[in-house]
Scaffold this active site. Structure first.
Site, mmCIF file in Angstrom:
data_model
loop_
_atom_site.group_PDB
_atom_site.id
_atom_site.type_symbol
_atom_site.label_atom_id
_atom_site.label_comp_id
_atom_site.label_asym_id
_atom_site.label_seq_id
_atom_site.Cartn_x
_atom_site.Cartn_y
_atom_site.Cartn_z
ATOM 1 N N SER A 135 0.840 -1.118 -0.020
ATOM 2 C CA SER A 135 -0.097 0.018 -0.111
ATOM 3 C C SER A 135 0.797 1.248 -0.043
ATOM 4 O O SER A 135 1.696 1.382 0.734
ATOM 5 C CB SER A 135 -0.985 -0.011 1.410
ATOM 6 O OG SER A 135 -1.768 1.291 1.279
ATOM 7 N N LYS A 161 -1.058 -0.861 -4.445
ATOM 8 C CA LYS A 161 -2.090 0.051 -4.202
ATOM 9 C C LYS A 161 -1.833 1.315 -3.981
ATOM 10 O O LYS A 161 -0.917 1.723 -2.907
ATOM 11 C CB LYS A 161 -2.830 -0.939 -2.860
ATOM 12 C CG LYS A 161 -3.995 -0.090 -2.455
ATOM 13 C CD LYS A 161 -5.021 -0.836 -1.470
ATOM 14 C CE LYS A 161 -4.472 -0.323 -0.231
ATOM 15 N NZ LYS A 161 -5.230 -1.065 0.903
ATOM 16 N N LEU A 162 -2.501 2.019 -4.547
ATOM 17 C CA LEU A 162 -2.368 3.631 -4.421
ATOM 18 C C LEU A 162 -3.587 4.199 -3.465
ATOM 19 O O LEU A 162 -4.379 4.153 -3.769
ATOM 20 C CB LEU A 162 -2.314 4.394 -5.698
ATOM 21 C CG LEU A 162 -1.276 4.102 -6.688
ATOM 22 C CD1 LEU A 162 -1.257 4.817 -7.737
ATOM 23 C CD2 LEU A 162 0.328 3.976 -6.110
ATOM 24 N N LYS A 163 -3.095 4.960 -2.460
ATOM 25 C CA LYS A 163 -4.004 5.812 -1.823
ATOM 26 C C LYS A 163 -4.447 7.044 -2.421
ATOM 27 O O LYS A 163 -3.467 7.705 -3.421
ATOM 28 C CB LYS A 163 -3.503 6.339 -0.502
ATOM 29 C CG LYS A 163 -3.130 5.201 0.569
ATOM 30 C CD LYS A 163 -4.317 4.387 1.150
ATOM 31 C CE LYS A 163 -4.099 3.534 2.212
ATOM 32 N NZ LYS A 163 -5.225 2.881 2.770
ATOM 33 N N ASN A 191 -10.249 5.505 0.789
ATOM 34 C CA ASN A 191 -10.972 5.512 2.252
ATOM 35 C C ASN A 191 -11.911 6.499 2.405
ATOM 36 O O ASN A 191 -11.651 7.630 3.304
ATOM 37 C CB ASN A 191 -9.519 6.030 2.922
ATOM 38 C CG ASN A 191 -8.433 5.008 3.235
ATOM 39 O OD1 ASN A 191 -7.328 4.957 2.720
ATOM 40 N ND2 ASN A 191 -8.871 3.730 3.816
ATOM 41 N N GLU A 214 -11.274 0.944 -3.950
ATOM 42 C CA GLU A 214 -11.548 0.260 -2.647
ATOM 43 C C GLU A 214 -12.220 1.608 -1.830
ATOM 44 O O GLU A 214 -11.671 2.613 -1.774
ATOM 45 C CB GLU A 214 -10.330 -0.121 -2.010
ATOM 46 C CG GLU A 214 -10.523 -0.641 -0.341
ATOM 47 C CD GLU A 214 -9.171 -1.007 0.235
ATOM 48 O OE1 GLU A 214 -9.202 -1.493 1.445
ATOM 49 O OE2 GLU A 214 -8.241 -1.068 -0.514
ATOM 50 N N ASP A 239 -14.286 -1.885 2.109
ATOM 51 C CA ASP A 239 -13.528 -2.197 3.559
ATOM 52 C C ASP A 239 -14.174 -1.754 4.631
ATOM 53 O O ASP A 239 -14.565 -2.411 5.264
ATOM 54 C CB ASP A 239 -11.955 -1.439 3.198
ATOM 55 C CG ASP A 239 -11.163 -1.416 4.311
ATOM 56 O OD1 ASP A 239 -11.602 -2.024 5.376
ATOM 57 O OD2 ASP A 239 -10.106 -0.750 4.326
ATOM 58 N N LYS A 263 -10.280 -7.668 7.011
ATOM 59 C CA LYS A 263 -9.593 -6.955 8.436
ATOM 60 C C LYS A 263 -10.028 -7.751 9.492
ATOM 61 O O LYS A 263 -11.033 -7.293 9.920
ATOM 62 C CB LYS A 263 -9.494 -5.698 8.238
ATOM 63 C CG LYS A 263 -8.762 -4.711 6.953
ATOM 64 C CD LYS A 263 -8.678 -3.401 7.405
ATOM 65 C CE LYS A 263 -7.871 -3.121 6.220
ATOM 66 N NZ LYS A 263 -7.836 -1.402 6.232
#
Length: 373
Positions: A135, A161-163, A191, A214, A239, A263
């Site tokens: 990440s 995975k890119l934020k 997020n 996501e 998520d 998670k």
């Protein structure tokens, strides 16, 4: 087992580099560790709650408080405790899934060490090695982002995975896709940074052939995720929204997600995570293992979880060195040769890792608390 004492340890773990998401910038983890001392032996668990209530409503101070004043006393009074009984015994307390998960993991660690079984064996792991993704946080510049990603590619990570957030999405994704080439596995994580009003903007990510996007919207807004899935070609993955197996089924049936990030801390423990895995597999929905910047304790359990057959996508099970220069257990290191970009599933009793108690004491942020019945 009978639990004789429960210890709460708070440890400071500096990150090797700042990690920025749409929630803010993190430079260190304040880790809440749980140690249970039982008549069958000891076990360790890790609470993944953050220092501040930004990713979720749970945070370290709150988790420590609810454990000390409610959850731990309940388990200490019980004449018999097993990992399978923890969720039921603690069910009278609403929420606080991350705190409950840490206690369940510690009990499971003690239980399995006592009989010489590993987490992987107990979970039903079918793989000896698991593919690893990484990440990548929001970077100060595109050039710095590309340099960081290139480093992870050189290390052998299977997936990037890119934020992302508004203002940091299309260009970073385009440039990283160019770097990886058409066959590189790439996904993005928002997020909850967007709203349904951004649907047409998010559709502009479709040409980059992403594995998934996501959690673009608020965790409680299942309907908007279902609406987005009808507009874009990129698969939608949830998520923060997925708090249990029942919620996973509801989101899948409503068309809000076609991939699920599991998670254990977020869903209340590894046993509920197994149930999420099993129902998703039954529904032919791929899952992958998310990460919360875990130390070696939580990372070991995550790697064991990711070895189950339904985990068909690389997870955020990065090597220890991705986040910490030094860890409180033997570090996880990426394999080489045929196992490049993979981590070996621990086979020792319990989590399969031994906690360095001297390290824990040296990094303690405060004296540990010992709770007894």
């Amino acid at each position: 087992m009978r639990i004789d004492a429960i210890e709460l340890h708070r440890v400071g773990m500096p990150l090797v580099r700042p990690f920025e998401t749409s929630f803010g910038v993190q430079t260190a983890r304040e880790v809440l560790l749980i140690r249970v001392r039982t008549d069958a032996g000891d076990g360790w668990g890790e609470c993944v709650a953050g220092t501040e209530p930004f990713y979720s409503s749970e945070y370290v101070d709150g988790a420590a408080h609810v454990i000390e004043h409610y959850l731990a006393p309940t388990l200490l009074r019980a004449p018999d405790v097993t990992a399978a009984s923890v969720a039921r015994q603690l069910g009278y307390v609403a929420g606080h899934r991350m705190a409950k998960a840490a206690l369940e993991a510690a009990v499971l660690d003690a239980e399995l060490r006592a009989v010489g079984r590993s987490f992987g064996e107990y979970f039903g792991a079918t793989a000896e090695w698991v593919d690893c993704g990484v990440s990548v946080g929001i970077a100060p510049s595109i050039d710095e982002l590309l340099a960081e990603v290139a480093g992870y590619v050189a290390e052998g990570y299977k997936r990037i995975k890119l934020k992302v957030k508004p203002g940091w999405d299309l260009e970073p994704v385009a440039r990283v896709r160019e770097l990886l080439g058409p066959d590189g596995l790439l996904q993005v994580d928002a997020n909850t940074a967007y709203t349904l009003a951004d649907a047409e903007h998010l559709k502009r990510l479709d040409p980059f052939d992403l594995l998934l996007i996501e959690q673009p919207f608020d965790e409680e807004d299942i309907a908007s995720h279902a609406a987005l899935a009808q507009v874009i070609e990129t698969p939608v993955c949830l998520d923060e929204s997925i708090l249990s197996a029942a919620i996973a089924v509801d989101a899948i049936e409503r068309g809000a997600t076609s991939i699920v990030n599991i998670k254990a801390g977020r869903v209340g423990g590894y046993l509920e995570a197994l149930r999420v895995h099993d129902i998703c597999r039954e529904l032919s929905v791929p899952v992958w293992c998310g990460g919360m910047l875990e130390t070696g304790i939580g990372r070991a359990a995550n790697v064991a979880l990711a070895a189950l057959p339904g985990f068909t996508l690389p997870g955020d099970t990065s090597a220890s060195g991705r986040y910490f220069a030094d860890d409180l257990a033997e570090p996880f290191v990426l394999g080489s040769g045929e196992h490049a970009g993979q981590l070996r599933v621990p086979t020792g009793p319990g989590t399969g890792v031994e906690v360095d108690e001297a390290f824990v004491a040296a990094r303690a942020l405060s004296p540990h608390r010992t709770l007894r019945g």
